[in-house]
Design a protein around this motif. Structure first.
Motif: not given
Length: 295
Positions: A254-256, A258-262, A295, A265, A252
């Protein structure tokens, strides 16, 4: 006798309700943080209310969220939710402000100029429905009553009791509503808030004592018989057991992330190449290596 919710109906008075008692599941939620007694009791009441409100949802996967939006109070954030019997809750507060409060601070002192947001997330076609009302009254239970009167136009009675022993805290609650057009109800603006059917049930339900709601030796069914069965038929239905539930896990998280811009992150990564995430609900800490993210 604990960690269970009963649904009930009083057909002759066109009323429905929920009665709940929480014990070990509540202990698990409260144990995530070393809350002082006043804050612990507020969260216990909020979790009990969340259990009753969440159990009104019928569809699997539906979620109820109760959140206090505060301004200039001791508590800066209170959030609880319910999903398929799983409960969680968290309070963020100012320790210095709390220390300056009396032994039993008022709702206004705890939350300041606050608002209560109640959100029902259900599958389509119902979707999301949210109501926001001022945090007014002697306690959170009264504030939720105001939500149903003001936002839903449903006559509602709510009572919550909290009992503390040396090794456990128990919370019990009763919720009763008048729905003259059946379990689902119809256009709320046409519901009479002073209907004779409701006046009778409100008086009987209001006579419940906090000690009854939290007495682990007293079955929840017995409470309902004492309150309503002398003059009315009461139909009782077993509900879902309640458990502490937190949806945090590495997948979960990781999924959250992953939604952020590079770029965002990259800003999260510490000197060791990790992204640290704390779950406020369960007080777990997760360390995700940046190299392991796609990424």
């Amino acid at each position: 006798m604990t960690d269970r919710i009963l649904s009930f109906a009083i057909p002759g008075k066109h009323c429905r309700g929920r009665v709940v008692r929480l014990g070990p599941a509540l202990d698990d939620i409260l144990a995530a943080h070393a809350y002082p007694p006043i804050i612990r009791d507020v969260l216990a009441e909020a979790v009990c209310l969340t259990a009753m409100l969440g159990s009104l949802l019928k569809d699997e996967g539906s979620q109820l969220t109760l959140q206090a939006q505060t301004e200039a109070g001791v508590i800066s954030l209170l959030a609880c939710d319910y999903k398929d019997g799983a409960l969680r809750g968290y309070v963020d507060y100012d320790r210095e402000r709390l220390a300056s409060q009396p032994v039993e601070p008022s709702l206004m002192a705890l939350f300041g100029k606050g608002y209560l947001a109640i959100t029902f997330d259900q599958p389509e076609p119902r979707g999301r429905n949210q109501g926001i009302v001022p945090l007014e009254g002697a306690n959170l239970a009264e504030a939720v009553q105001n939500y149903f009167y003001q936002s839903e136009q449903i006559p509602t009675l709510i009572r919550v009791g909290i009992d503390e022993t040396a090794d456990r805290i128990t919370a019990g609650g009763l919720l009763v509503q008048h729905l003259p057009e059946g379990e689902e109800g119809r256009e709320r603006l046409h519901v009479r808030l002073d209907h004779p059917e409701w006046e009778h049930v409100e008086i009987m339900g209001g006579s419940v004592r906090a000690a009854e709601l939290t007495d682990n030796a007293l079955p929840l069914e017995e409470i309902l018989w004492r309150l309503f069965s002398e003059s009315d038929e009461v139909r009782v239905f077993d509900g879902k057991p309640c458990v502490k539930g937190c949806r945090c896990n590495e997948d979960h998280i990781r999924d959250v992330i992953a939604r952020f811009p590079k770029e965002d992150k990259e800003d999260m990564v510490d000197d060791e190449g990790n992204i640290g995430i704390d779950c406020a609900f369960c007080s777990k800490k997760f360390m995700i290596t940046a190299a392991s993210l796609n990424n």
